[in-house]
Design a protein around this motif. Structure first.
Motif, PDB file in Angstrom:
ATOM      1  N   SER A 150      44.655  22.508  39.439  1.00  0.00           N
ATOM      2  CA  SER A 150      44.909  23.989  39.728  1.00  0.00           C
ATOM      3  C   SER A 150      44.860  24.836  39.283  1.00  0.00           C
ATOM      4  CB  SER A 150      46.776  24.039  39.496  1.00  0.00           C
ATOM      5  OG  SER A 150      46.700  25.364  40.032  1.00  0.00           O
ATOM      6  N   ILE A 154      41.761  27.655  41.005  1.00  0.00           N
ATOM      7  CA  ILE A 154      42.398  29.071  40.236  1.00  0.00           C
ATOM      8  C   ILE A 154      40.734  29.756  40.147  1.00  0.00           C
ATOM      9  CG2 ILE A 154      43.511  30.886  39.233  1.00  0.00           C
ATOM     10  CD1 ILE A 154      45.994  29.845  39.660  1.00  0.00           C
ATOM     11  N   PHE A 204      50.764  28.821  45.424  1.00  0.00           N
ATOM     12  CA  PHE A 204      49.649  29.782  44.612  1.00  0.00           C
ATOM     13  C   PHE A 204      48.215  29.463  43.855  1.00  0.00           C
ATOM     14  CE2 PHE A 204      48.217  32.837  40.498  1.00  0.00           C
ATOM     15  CZ  PHE A 204      49.045  34.078  40.680  1.00  0.00           C
ATOM     16  N   SER A 205      47.836  28.076  43.811  1.00  0.00           N
ATOM     17  CA  SER A 205      46.562  28.165  43.534  1.00  0.00           C
ATOM     18  C   SER A 205      45.644  28.089  44.094  1.00  0.00           C
ATOM     19  CB  SER A 205      46.575  26.679  43.126  1.00  0.00           C
ATOM     20  OG  SER A 205      47.708  26.121  41.845  1.00  0.00           O
ATOM     21  N   VAL A 259      45.925  30.898  46.827  1.00  0.00           N
ATOM     22  CA  VAL A 259      45.665  31.885  46.979  1.00  0.00           C
ATOM     23  C   VAL A 259      44.960  32.291  46.027  1.00  0.00           C
ATOM     24  CG1 VAL A 259      46.636  34.387  46.926  1.00  0.00           C
ATOM     25  CG2 VAL A 259      47.852  32.851  47.605  1.00  0.00           C
ATOM     26  N   GLY A 260      45.152  31.874  44.594  1.00  0.00           N
ATOM     27  CA  GLY A 260      43.910  32.042  43.520  1.00  0.00           C
ATOM     28  C   GLY A 260      42.935  31.558  43.758  1.00  0.00           C
ATOM     29  N   ALA A 263      46.050  37.880  44.866  1.00  0.00           N
ATOM     30  CA  ALA A 263      46.645  36.811  43.330  1.00  0.00           C
ATOM     31  C   ALA A 263      47.348  38.381  42.965  1.00  0.00           C
ATOM     32  CB  ALA A 263      45.644  35.621  42.306  1.00  0.00           C
ATOM     33  N   THR A 264      45.922  39.150  42.839  1.00  0.00           N
ATOM     34  CA  THR A 264      46.651  40.514  41.920  1.00  0.00           C
ATOM     35  C   THR A 264      47.514  40.751  43.215  1.00  0.00           C
ATOM     36  OG1 THR A 264      45.331  40.843  40.356  1.00  0.00           O
ATOM     37  CG2 THR A 264      46.423  42.419  41.038  1.00  0.00           C
ATOM     38  N   ILE A 309      51.184  39.341  43.467  1.00  0.00           N
ATOM     39  CA  ILE A 309      51.773  39.714  42.036  1.00  0.00           C
ATOM     40  C   ILE A 309      52.774  41.272  42.078  1.00  0.00           C
ATOM     41  CG2 ILE A 309      51.883  40.077  39.810  1.00  0.00           C
ATOM     42  CD1 ILE A 309      49.662  37.452  39.563  1.00  0.00           C
ATOM     43  N   ILE A 359      54.180  30.200  39.531  1.00  0.00           N
ATOM     44  CA  ILE A 359      53.109  30.833  39.141  1.00  0.00           C
ATOM     45  C   ILE A 359      52.248  30.959  37.044  1.00  0.00           C
ATOM     46  CG2 ILE A 359      52.041  33.177  38.301  1.00  0.00           C
ATOM     47  CD1 ILE A 359      53.690  34.778  40.547  1.00  0.00           C
ATOM     48  N   THR A 397      51.021  26.960  37.432  1.00  0.00           N
ATOM     49  CA  THR A 397      49.759  26.706  38.599  1.00  0.00           C
ATOM     50  C   THR A 397      48.762  27.418  37.261  1.00  0.00           C
ATOM     51  OG1 THR A 397      49.883  28.562  39.532  1.00  0.00           O
ATOM     52  CG2 THR A 397      51.270  27.180  40.621  1.00  0.00           C
TER      53      THR A 397
END
Length: 365
Positions: free
Chosen positions: A228, A232, A262-263, A265-266, A274-275, A278, A319, A322
């Motif tokens: 992960s 990211i 989320f990984s 997405v990163g 990712a931002t 969030i 989050i 990850t």
């Protein structure tokens, strides 16, 4: 009953934000589940169906004044306990936990809905209790939470059990407890951590040790977080592009469309993606808090804070695990991770929030 005047208090900002997150989810799941490569869009379709079913529940819930639920509190609590117990006997084992019930063509995870039941019944309990002045006053609430907590731990599902604690702490904090009592309870909880560690299953202990140092078992309990963090980190600022992440597309990243979405997405959308996600979550939680502080009564306030506590813990823990700052517990990312039970339960929670917000003022019929 429903009245057009209630729409004036409908939180469209919160509702639209969640829809954006759901749309984000469908797109990322299509990449994480290799839908384009394999031609199988099963996970995407299931997620879309879960969103639609959840929306049906959401709009049904806002038809009725949330205060009517308080009268059913005892029934809800007993049914919740009975269903959780039934999982221990007829439940399906998945990822080391016996948390699922097979119903026809679908698998349902009752513990996802038990979080909502706990919030509703605990809100009613705190509402009836008034100010908590001593540790003796905490006996009832601790038993109330402790029973479902123990049952879920027997499955064993550490992640959901921790969510129960997060809900309890959040609701207790704003329920009128004296600071000295609250601080004492937290201190007692911290003192019991060594005992709690001893009763964990071996694989759960390994996860905690791997959280401290993933390289202790890089091909076992530490594998998830190592892959992960690589995913990211490799995404850098702009990301590698949707459907182009090497860790995701080459199957190095496990549970990519569920716990570790989320990984994805990163890696594929980078720091920007990712931002953005969030920020959506931050605004969602802000709207939750606005609904809580504007609630017309303590019961509605407690419901809103309980749901906000649940969402906050899910987001921070998922989050956090990850990126390696929280232990892996298998908690899904709200409205993002693949999973029908999770999505429908979250939509029900959203419906309750909107219900509280819509009835923050007395409506004249």
């Amino acid at each position: 009953m429903f009245n057009k005047k209630l729409w004036k208090n409908f939180d469209f900002g919160l509702f639209i934000t969640v829809l954006f997150i759901c749309a984000f989810s469908v797109v990322v799941i299509s990449s994480a589940s290799h839908a384009v490569e394999t031609g199988s869009y099963k996970n995407v379709i299931v997620q879309l169906i879960a969103v639609l079913v959840g929306m049906i529940f959401l709009f049904f819930i806002i038809l009725f004044d949330y205060n009517q639920i308080a009268r059913l509190s005892k029934i809800i609590y007993v049914l919740n306990i009975l269903i959780l117990i039934s999982v221990l006997f007829i439940g399906k084992v998945s990822n080391g936990a016996q948390s699922w019930i097979h119903i026809g063509p679908i698998d349902v995870q009752p513990s996802e809905f038990s979080k909502i039941a706990l919030i509703l019944t605990l809100a009613n309990l705190f509402n009836e209790m008034g100010e908590i002045k001593s540790f003796k006053d905490l006996v009832g609430p601790l038993i109330h939470v402790g029973i479902p907590f123990i049952i879920v731990m027997l499955q064993p599902d550490l992640g959901t059990a921790l969510v129960f604690l997060a809900i309890f702490i959040g609701m207790l904090f704003i329920s009128g407890v004296r600071p000295k009592i609250f601080a004492g309870l937290i201190a007692m909880g911290l003192a019991m951590l060594p005992v709690a560690y001893k009763i964990l299953k071996p694989y759960q202990r390994n996860r905690l040790l791997s959280f401290i140092n993933p390289n202790l078992d890089p091909m076992g309990s530490g594998y998830h977080v190592i892959q992960s963090k690589i995913a990211i980190g490799s995404g850098m600022f702009w990301g590698k592009g949707l459907y182009n992440g090497s860790q995701t597309q080459l199957y190095y990243l496990p549970e990519a469309w569920t716990d570790f979405i989320f990984s994805v997405v990163g890696e594929e959308l980078g720091f920007i993606g990712a931002t953005a996600l969030i920020i959506l979550y931050a605004y969602m939680l802000y709207r939750c808090w606005k609904i809580a502080v504007m609630a017309k009564d303590k019961y509605g306030y407690l419901i809103a804070v309980g749901i906000m506590s649940m969402f906050t813990f899910h987001i921070f823990e998922n989050i956090g695990m990850t990126v390696g700052i929280m232990p892996i517990t298998g908690i899904p990312l709200p409205f993002m991770s693949y999973g029908g039970s999770s999505m429908v339960a979250n939509m029900i929670a959203l419906g309750l929030l909107l219900n509280v917000g819509m009835r923050r003022q007395k409506i004249n019929f």
